[in-house]
Enzyme design. Structure first.
Site, PDB file in Angstrom:
ATOM      1  CG  HIS A  82      -1.872   1.167   1.048  1.00 35.52           C
ATOM      2  ND1 HIS A  82      -2.889   1.173   0.535  1.00 35.52           N
ATOM      3  CD2 HIS A  82      -1.559   2.633   1.761  1.00 35.52           C
ATOM      4  CE1 HIS A  82      -3.649   2.492   0.681  1.00 35.52           C
ATOM      5  NE2 HIS A  82      -2.801   3.090   1.266  1.00 35.52           N
ATOM      6  CG  ASP A 164     -11.630   3.173   4.455  1.00 33.31           C
ATOM      7  OD1 ASP A 164     -10.845   4.008   5.120  1.00 33.31           O
ATOM      8  OD2 ASP A 164     -11.142   2.751   3.375  1.00 33.31           O
ATOM      9  CB  SER A 186      -8.090   4.838   6.126  1.00 30.97           C
ATOM     10  OG  SER A 186      -8.525   4.809   4.842  1.00 30.97           O
TER      11      SER A 186
END
Length: 443
Positions: A82, A164, A186
């Site tokens: 990510h 989220d 998140s």
């Protein structure tokens, strides 16, 4: 319990209880709490912050607000990567096929990703530049694609972390994006719900990132690593430079074309370096090989074409038109363009990367309002990046759009974001630090 009291408590700087956090998350997902009250609480959190306990509780409540993916049926180690968001950051599109090609049958990349947030581009928006590409596979189809091809990239499924998904959209339009507890909860709620064993976090820092300083980026990384490791996952974070756009292309179809170029071995040095670094770190995190061996494999799959072939394979598996991999000119093309030139001899001395991202959004490549449509063809081709020499009148960038008004607005923002100087500016590192469960190691 009333949402009014929870907003008031956080507004006045009090620590929320686990019960209060559960009440607001569950009530919002159930449709019992309106957007305007959640927006008010998000702003209160932005201004007042959250303790480690509050952040962990918020993360777990968000994670458990919907389905949690079970990847245990896959035969190897599952990994996820990510980025906290940057301008021109298209590394996920390169890293997923690289890893799938680096360790076939051993490492599986089950990548769930998001759309553009604030001034940064979203991986889903980029992928949807490819005609036919399906970002909405059902869970069984997603896991089947990962098993068969080593990797897949989809958006959050309908019931994966719905809390989220709802708050993500609100944060984007209420100036509450760059808040460490909200970013950490998140990201980690999605990463934990997505089910992977090993998670690599690319925490961007600089003018084009939500974290503007290295200490803030390290604080965010430490928060996320602690949450993930506390849930039994292997988590590592890299603090990387976003004081300049990554690569040359900014905008959805333009970035897909640049990834294709990179996997073919012809990409810009900074993007190639970061893709190799991220793929290497994530494979090494699984423990199947050393960091040096992982880097050797990462470079090899670019050199021998297997990473590009794997990208084509994944695109085909998700319904995309694979002809674009062989011929990127088949990607969406803008009808209008404008060349920006240097006003003097010298060097590109500074890029306000956030403003460059905003310029790309103004051209049509991002969302300025929650319901804006994306123009996949619009964006910026950066011909000169930070530290590079220019001559007066030399082209610095080409801007693309399908609307004259948007082109003029984006061009004005872009030109104001670039500064020039007579002397060459100092070189900047691409990597500042690595954060693991053992602490922080400066690069």
């Amino acid at each position: 319990m009333r949402m009014y009291d929870i907003i008031e408590a956080k507004r006045d700087g009090h620590e929320l209880t686990d019960e209060q956090i559960a009440f607001f998350v569950r009530g919002y997902v159930a449709g019992k709490i309106p957007d305007y009250q959640v927006s008010a609480l998000l702003m209160a959190i932005f201004l007042r912050g959250m303790t480690d306990r509050e952040t962990t509780t918020l993360t777990l409540e968000m994670m458990n607000s919907g389905d949690v993916v079970d990847l245990s049926a896959l035969p190897g180690t599952t990994v996820d990567k990510h980025s906290t968001g940057g301008v021109g950051d298209k590394t996920s599109l390169a890293v997923v096929p690289m890893i799938a090609a680096m360790a076939p049958g051993e490492v599986f990349v089950a990548k769930m990703t998001g759309r553009g947030l604030g001034h940064t581009g979203g991986t889903l928006d980029k992928l949807e530049s490819i005609p036919g590409f399906n970002c909405s596979l059902a869970e069984d189809a997603f896991i089947g694609c990962v098993r068969a091809h080593g990797g897949a990239i989809i958006g959050q499924t309908g019931n994966l972390v719905p809390a989220d998904k709802l708050m993500y959209a609100l944060r984007d339009v209420t100036a509450t994006v760059d808040c460490i507890p909200l970013i950490a909860s998140s990201i980690m709620s999605k990463k934990l719900a997505a089910g992977s064993n090993c998670i690599l976090l690319d925490v961007k820092v600089g003018s084009g990132a939500f974290m503007k300083s290295v200490p803030d980026a390290i604080e965010l990384a430490e928060t996320m690593v602690a949450i993930g490791e506390g849930m039994g996952r292997r988590v590592e974070a890299l603090i990387t430079n976003m004081d300049r756009p990554l690569g040359r292309n900014i905008g959805n179809a333009l970035e897909v074309a640049e990834v294709i170029d990179t996997l073919a071995g012809h990409g810009p040095d900074d993007l190639t370096h970061e893709a190799v670094m991220l793929a290497s770190e994530l494979v090494a995190l699984t423990g199947i090989c050393s960091r040096n061996e992982a880097e050797r494999r990462a470079r090899a799959v670019i050199a021998d074409g297997s990473a590009l072939a794997k990208l084509k394979e994944i695109v085909a598996a998700q319904g995309g038109d694979t002809r674009v991999i062989d011929d990127p000119s088949l990607l969406p093309q803008a009808a209008l363009s404008r060349t920006v030139t240097a006003p003097r001899d010298g060097f590109v001395a500074h890029i306000d990367t956030e403003q460059v991202g905003i310029a790309s959004a103004q051209l049509g490549g991002g969302r300025l309002k929650i319901d804006d449509d994306i123009d996949h063809a619009s964006g910026i081709e950066l011909l000169k990046n930070y530290g590079e020499a220019v001559r007066e009148g030399e082209a610095v960038a080409v801007l693309f759009a399908n609307d004259e008004r948007k082109l003029a607005e984006g061009a004005a923002t872009f030109e104001a974001a670039i500064s020039y100087a007579g002397a060459e500016p100092p070189a900047e590192p691409l990597l500042y630090a690595t954060v693991t469960r053992d602490g922080v190691q400066r690069a």
